[in-house]
Write a protein that holds these residues in place. Structure first.
Motif, mmCIF file in Angstrom:
data_model
loop_
_atom_site.group_PDB
_atom_site.id
_atom_site.type_symbol
_atom_site.label_atom_id
_atom_site.label_comp_id
_atom_site.label_asym_id
_atom_site.label_seq_id
_atom_site.Cartn_x
_atom_site.Cartn_y
_atom_site.Cartn_z
ATOM 1 N N PHE A 62 0.704 -0.945 -0.013
ATOM 2 C CA PHE A 62 0.421 -0.152 0.106
ATOM 3 C C PHE A 62 0.520 1.318 -0.308
ATOM 4 C CE2 PHE A 62 0.749 -1.296 4.630
ATOM 5 C CZ PHE A 62 0.980 -0.098 5.083
ATOM 6 N N ASP A 63 0.271 2.404 -0.806
ATOM 7 C CA ASP A 63 0.719 3.527 -0.279
ATOM 8 C C ASP A 63 1.093 3.682 1.009
ATOM 9 O OD1 ASP A 63 1.383 5.714 -0.153
ATOM 10 O OD2 ASP A 63 -0.003 6.960 -1.700
ATOM 11 N N PRO A 64 2.442 4.078 1.656
ATOM 12 C CA PRO A 64 2.795 4.714 2.916
ATOM 13 C C PRO A 64 2.406 6.074 3.473
ATOM 14 C CG PRO A 64 4.525 4.843 1.827
ATOM 15 C CD PRO A 64 3.902 4.227 1.140
ATOM 16 N N LYS A 65 2.066 7.029 2.669
ATOM 17 C CA LYS A 65 0.778 7.869 2.980
ATOM 18 C C LYS A 65 -0.717 7.359 3.132
ATOM 19 C CE LYS A 65 3.887 11.109 -0.017
ATOM 20 N NZ LYS A 65 3.515 12.127 -0.949
ATOM 21 N N GLU A 66 -0.655 6.063 3.133
ATOM 22 C CA GLU A 66 -2.933 5.761 3.659
ATOM 23 C C GLU A 66 -2.128 5.171 4.977
ATOM 24 O OE1 GLU A 66 -4.579 3.704 0.278
ATOM 25 O OE2 GLU A 66 -2.958 3.337 0.031
ATOM 26 N N TYR A 67 -1.088 5.587 5.797
ATOM 27 C CA TYR A 67 -1.258 4.866 7.329
ATOM 28 C C TYR A 67 -1.939 3.753 7.739
ATOM 29 C CZ TYR A 67 0.257 9.991 7.084
ATOM 30 O OH TYR A 67 1.366 11.121 6.438
ATOM 31 N N LYS A 68 -1.873 2.416 6.852
ATOM 32 C CA LYS A 68 -2.544 1.914 6.654
ATOM 33 C C LYS A 68 -2.145 0.976 8.361
ATOM 34 C CE LYS A 68 -4.680 0.919 2.191
ATOM 35 N NZ LYS A 68 -5.474 -0.093 1.690
ATOM 36 N N ARG A 69 -0.886 1.012 8.765
ATOM 37 C CA ARG A 69 -0.041 0.088 9.764
ATOM 38 C C ARG A 69 -0.650 1.192 10.913
ATOM 39 N NH1 ARG A 69 2.611 -4.179 9.111
ATOM 40 N NH2 ARG A 69 4.035 -4.091 7.014
ATOM 41 N N ASP A 70 -0.513 1.900 10.510
ATOM 42 C CA ASP A 70 -0.795 2.693 12.197
ATOM 43 C C ASP A 70 -2.046 2.878 12.562
ATOM 44 O OD1 ASP A 70 1.763 4.360 12.203
ATOM 45 O OD2 ASP A 70 0.863 5.296 9.773
ATOM 46 N N ILE A 71 -2.243 1.816 13.889
ATOM 47 C CA ILE A 71 -3.579 2.015 14.702
ATOM 48 C C ILE A 71 -3.648 3.391 15.458
ATOM 49 C CG2 ILE A 71 -4.511 0.520 16.661
ATOM 50 C CD1 ILE A 71 -2.430 -1.765 15.752
ATOM 51 N N VAL A 72 -2.337 3.532 16.465
ATOM 52 C CA VAL A 72 -3.160 4.650 17.191
ATOM 53 C C VAL A 72 -2.111 5.408 17.601
ATOM 54 C CG1 VAL A 72 -3.052 2.822 19.282
ATOM 55 C CG2 VAL A 72 -4.728 5.090 19.516
ATOM 56 N N VAL A 73 -1.858 6.326 18.546
ATOM 57 C CA VAL A 73 -1.163 7.352 18.264
ATOM 58 C C VAL A 73 -1.582 8.623 19.763
ATOM 59 C CG1 VAL A 73 0.261 9.664 18.061
ATOM 60 C CG2 VAL A 73 0.152 7.774 16.169
ATOM 61 N N PHE A 74 -0.434 8.237 20.485
ATOM 62 C CA PHE A 74 -0.788 9.259 21.728
ATOM 63 C C PHE A 74 -0.609 10.960 21.345
ATOM 64 C CE2 PHE A 74 0.591 5.224 24.670
ATOM 65 C CZ PHE A 74 -0.574 6.107 25.669
ATOM 66 N N ASN A 75 -1.527 11.463 22.036
ATOM 67 C CA ASN A 75 -1.265 13.273 21.770
ATOM 68 C C ASN A 75 -1.332 13.618 23.841
ATOM 69 O OD1 ASN A 75 -2.221 15.895 21.851
ATOM 70 N ND2 ASN A 75 -2.998 15.802 19.946
ATOM 71 N N LEU A 76 -0.365 13.960 23.556
ATOM 72 C CA LEU A 76 0.009 14.938 25.322
ATOM 73 C C LEU A 76 0.419 15.707 25.576
ATOM 74 C CD1 LEU A 76 2.403 11.882 25.389
ATOM 75 C CD2 LEU A 76 0.094 11.315 26.670
ATOM 76 N N HIS A 77 -0.628 16.549 25.296
ATOM 77 C CA HIS A 77 -0.239 17.986 24.777
ATOM 78 C C HIS A 77 -1.481 18.442 25.260
ATOM 79 C CE1 HIS A 77 1.998 18.044 20.799
ATOM 80 N NE2 HIS A 77 1.565 17.857 20.284
ATOM 81 N N LYS A 78 -1.915 18.370 26.228
ATOM 82 C CA LYS A 78 -3.019 18.567 27.247
ATOM 83 C C LYS A 78 -2.936 17.981 28.613
ATOM 84 C CE LYS A 78 -5.686 20.948 24.941
ATOM 85 N NZ LYS A 78 -5.828 22.662 24.260
ATOM 86 N N ASN A 79 -2.991 18.646 29.871
ATOM 87 C CA ASN A 79 -1.981 18.098 30.775
ATOM 88 C C ASN A 79 -3.985 17.039 31.849
ATOM 89 O OD1 ASN A 79 0.925 18.821 30.940
ATOM 90 N ND2 ASN A 79 -0.085 20.811 31.568
ATOM 91 N N ASP A 80 -4.482 17.885 31.283
ATOM 92 C CA ASP A 80 -5.287 17.582 32.632
ATOM 93 C C ASP A 80 -6.338 15.901 31.882
ATOM 94 O OD1 ASP A 80 -6.532 18.670 29.899
ATOM 95 O OD2 ASP A 80 -8.868 19.522 31.041
#
Length: 138
Positions: A62-80
């Motif tokens: 697949f085209d890597p720009k489709e992010y088909k392997r990526d399941i979940v990513v942390f977003n830790l920009h908020k403290n609460d």
């Protein structure tokens, strides 16, 4: 580690977590363990400057720009709260109500504010991940 060798994903992730200074670090670690325990073919890495989880098994090309392997990513920009971003979460028919948002790019999110919430929603989070894995084109 050899001088000229680039750290592998495990070393990079371990280094990230050893230096993480976040008020909800225990929540982050509990979520990390929950995601990894969902399936043995889930790997972790640092992507988009955050811990992320991907499918490590065999897949159709697949085209890597489709992010088909990526399941979940942390977003830790908020403290609460800790935000889990599922880049292709729209493929999952989530009947638990865990995933929020309907973005044009197919993203969905899950928000966690406490260890109790992680414990209460562990089954739902792992169910969403397993449903996502069923959509993988092998």
């Amino acid at each position: 580690m050899a001088k000229n060798r680039k750290p592998g994903p495990e070393e990079t992730v371990a280094g990230y977590f050893s230096q993480l200074s976040h008020p909800l670090k225990e929540v982050v670690e509990a979520l990390r363990q929950t995601v990894l325990a969902a399936d043995p073919e889930i790997g972790e890495q640092i992507k988009w400057n955050s811990p992320s989880f991907c499918y490590t098994g065999e897949m159709k090309a697949f085209d890597p720009k489709e992010y088909k392997r990526d399941i979940v990513v942390f977003n830790l920009h908020k403290n609460d709260f800790v935000l889990l971003v599922f880049p292709t979460g729209a493929v999952v028919d989530d009947k638990t109500g865990l995933l929020e948002g309907k973005y044009p790019d197919g993203r969905r999110m899950a928000k966690f504010s406490s260890l109790d919430e992680v414990k209460q929603r562990t089954k739902d989070l792992q169910g969403v991940i397993k449903a996502w894995l069923e959509k993988v084109e092998k």
